[in-house]
Design a protein around this motif. Structure first.
Motif, PDB file in Angstrom:
ATOM      1  N   ARG A   1      -7.323   5.572  -7.348  1.00  8.64           N
ATOM      2  CA  ARG A   1      -6.786   6.079  -8.604  1.00  8.64           C
ATOM      3  C   ARG A   1      -6.774   4.998  -9.685  1.00  8.64           C
ATOM      4  O   ARG A   1      -6.858   5.296 -10.879  1.00  8.64           O
ATOM      5  N   LEU A   2      -6.676   3.751  -9.267  1.00  5.91           N
ATOM      6  CA  LEU A   2      -6.692   2.656 -10.237  1.00  5.91           C
ATOM      7  C   LEU A   2      -8.108   2.262 -10.627  1.00  5.91           C
ATOM      8  O   LEU A   2      -8.303   1.469 -11.553  1.00  5.91           O
ATOM      9  N   ASP A   3      -9.083   2.785  -9.905  1.00  2.00           N
ATOM     10  CA  ASP A   3     -10.486   2.521 -10.235  1.00  2.00           C
ATOM     11  C   ASP A   3     -11.078   3.597 -11.134  1.00  2.00           C
ATOM     12  O   ASP A   3     -12.215   3.477 -11.589  1.00  2.00           O
ATOM     13  N   ASP A   4     -10.301   4.644 -11.400  1.00  2.90           N
ATOM     14  CA  ASP A   4     -10.733   5.729 -12.267  1.00  2.90           C
ATOM     15  C   ASP A   4     -10.393   5.337 -13.716  1.00  2.90           C
ATOM     16  O   ASP A   4      -9.202   5.270 -14.069  1.00  2.90           O
ATOM     17  N   PRO A   5     -11.376   5.055 -14.547  1.00  3.49           N
ATOM     18  CA  PRO A   5     -11.091   4.581 -15.912  1.00  3.49           C
ATOM     19  C   PRO A   5     -10.181   5.503 -16.703  1.00  3.49           C
ATOM     20  O   PRO A   5      -9.303   5.031 -17.437  1.00  3.49           O
TER      21      PRO A   5
ATOM     22  N   ALA B   1       0.834  -1.210   0.000  1.00 12.29           N
ATOM     23  CA  ALA B   1       0.000   0.000   0.000  1.00 12.29           C
ATOM     24  C   ALA B   1       0.861   1.249   0.000  1.00 12.29           C
ATOM     25  O   ALA B   1       0.589   2.219  -0.731  1.00 12.29           O
ATOM     26  N   GLU B   2       1.926   1.215   0.799  1.00 15.41           N
ATOM     27  CA  GLU B   2       2.827   2.370   0.874  1.00 15.41           C
ATOM     28  C   GLU B   2       3.548   2.573  -0.447  1.00 15.41           C
ATOM     29  O   GLU B   2       3.691   3.699  -0.941  1.00 15.41           O
ATOM     30  N   PHE B   3       4.007   1.484  -1.047  1.00 12.72           N
ATOM     31  CA  PHE B   3       4.735   1.549  -2.307  1.00 12.72           C
ATOM     32  C   PHE B   3       3.856   2.085  -3.430  1.00 12.72           C
ATOM     33  O   PHE B   3       4.256   2.974  -4.190  1.00 12.72           O
ATOM     34  N   VAL B   4       2.651   1.518  -3.552  1.00 13.16           N
ATOM     35  CA  VAL B   4       1.748   1.933  -4.626  1.00 13.16           C
ATOM     36  C   VAL B   4       1.378   3.403  -4.480  1.00 13.16           C
ATOM     37  O   VAL B   4       1.364   4.156  -5.458  1.00 13.16           O
ATOM     38  N   ASP B   5       1.057   3.821  -3.266  1.00  8.56           N
ATOM     39  CA  ASP B   5       0.733   5.222  -3.044  1.00  8.56           C
ATOM     40  C   ASP B   5       1.906   6.113  -3.444  1.00  8.56           C
ATOM     41  O   ASP B   5       1.716   7.167  -4.063  1.00  8.56           O
ATOM     42  N   ASP B   6       3.111   5.678  -3.125  1.00  2.81           N
ATOM     43  CA  ASP B   6       4.306   6.462  -3.426  1.00  2.81           C
ATOM     44  C   ASP B   6       4.508   6.622  -4.928  1.00  2.81           C
ATOM     45  O   ASP B   6       4.735   7.727  -5.427  1.00  2.81           O
ATOM     46  N   VAL B   7       4.405   5.523  -5.682  1.00  2.00           N
ATOM     47  CA  VAL B   7       4.713   5.593  -7.114  1.00  2.00           C
ATOM     48  C   VAL B   7       3.578   6.188  -7.940  1.00  2.00           C
ATOM     49  O   VAL B   7       3.789   6.555  -9.105  1.00  2.00           O
ATOM     50  N   LEU B   8       2.386   6.283  -7.346  1.00  2.00           N
ATOM     51  CA  LEU B   8       1.284   6.905  -8.074  1.00  2.00           C
ATOM     52  C   LEU B   8       1.211   8.416  -7.880  1.00  2.00           C
ATOM     53  O   LEU B   8       0.468   9.097  -8.597  1.00  2.00           O
ATOM     54  N   VAL B   9       1.974   8.948  -6.942  1.00  2.00           N
ATOM     55  CA  VAL B   9       2.001  10.396  -6.747  1.00  2.00           C
ATOM     56  C   VAL B   9       2.530  11.050  -8.017  1.00  2.00           C
ATOM     57  O   VAL B   9       3.605  10.699  -8.522  1.00  2.00           O
ATOM     58  N   GLU B  10       1.750  11.970  -8.556  1.00  2.00           N
ATOM     59  CA  GLU B  10       2.098  12.653  -9.801  1.00  2.00           C
ATOM     60  C   GLU B  10       2.416  11.656 -10.910  1.00  2.00           C
ATOM     61  O   GLU B  10       3.234  11.927 -11.795  1.00  2.00           O
ATOM     62  N   SER B  11       1.790  10.465 -10.832  1.00  2.00           N
ATOM     63  CA  SER B  11       1.945   9.428 -11.867  1.00  2.00           C
ATOM     64  C   SER B  11       3.410   9.067 -12.117  1.00  2.00           C
ATOM     65  O   SER B  11       3.818   8.783 -13.246  1.00  2.00           O
TER      66      SER B  11
END
Length: 239
Positions: free
Chosen positions: A217-221, A172-182
């Motif tokens: 963010r991954l649920d947003d098509p 969860a921490e990793f995914v949140d980190d790498v999705l910041v500003e894509s």
């Protein structure tokens, strides 16, 4: 002690044994940056080298030393122990860059084997430790071992195979980190950005562990389509 941590301790001890070097060694290098007392310290038993000097060698550019591969090889167990226990005073992501410059895969077989055994042990110990208690983040450890070995997928597969609360918390921490500003759309690992990880990470994120990630963010098509488009562009050979 947790079994994973026991295994990590054993792996670190095995590194110490594998790298025992009885041959005389005389350190030398840039006399503008270092004095005779520094070279004398580095020429002595590795276990007596100060933590500050270990960190210095871990970070210093190779051309500052007369025999960088030999010096770095002698101190590798100290450097990795400091990294694993968060007592290294420099960015741990520089370690694989220096190991590659020192050609670690060509070192004596026992030493190279001890390093190969250490990577998965360190990785598993990290994933079995909750992020709040882990010395350094899963992202940092993943970056180190990916660049050092030149491969990412085996380490992602290990993460997929570990179904624990701590592994999911790291996830969860990793995914949140790498999705910041894509960031994941152009994600490179290593101190010098040696390894481009976007394509492999996106494939893994959206297939192997998708059901373990609760991420709006991954649920947003629209956002997901953007990420997939960027991932395809990052994959070599894709039009």
């Amino acid at each position: 002690m947790d079994p994973a941590q026991q295994q990590l301790t054993a792996a670190l001890d095995s590194l110490d044994l594998a790298f025992t070097d009885e041959e005389p060694f005389t350190a030398g290098g840039c006399t503008y940056c270092y004095g005779e007392e520094n070279f004398a310290e580095l020429s002595g038993p590795p276990h007596l080298v100060s933590e500050d000097m270990v960190s210095t060698v871990a970070f210093e550019v190779p051309d500052h030393w007369d025999d960088f591969p030999r010096l770095y090889r002698r101190l590798t167990p100290r450097i990795l122990r400091a990294a694993a226990t968060d007592t290294l005073h420099v960015d741990v992501e520089v370690i694989p860059s220096r190991l590659l410059r020192a050609a670690w895969t060509t070192w004596p077989p026992a030493q190279a084997a001890a390093l190969r055994d250490f990577w998965p042990t360190w990785w598993r110990a990290t994933l079995h430790t909750h992020p709040d208690a882990a010395p350094i983040s899963a992202r940092e450890v993943l970056s180190v071992i990916t660049v050092a070995t030149g491969t990412l997928r085996p380490w992602l597969d290990i993460w997929t195979s570990i179904w624990t609360a701590s592994a999911d918390a790291h996830l969860a921490e990793f995914v949140d980190d790498v999705l910041v500003e894509s960031e994941i759309t152009d994600l490179e690992m290593g101190f010098y950005d040696e390894y481009h990880a976007t394509a492999e990470l996106m494939d893994w994120l959206l297939t192997d562990i998708r059901d373990r990630v609760h991420e709006p963010r991954l649920d947003d098509p629209d956002h997901l389509d953007f990420l997939l488009t960027e991932a395809r562009a990052a994959r070599p050979g894709t039009p």
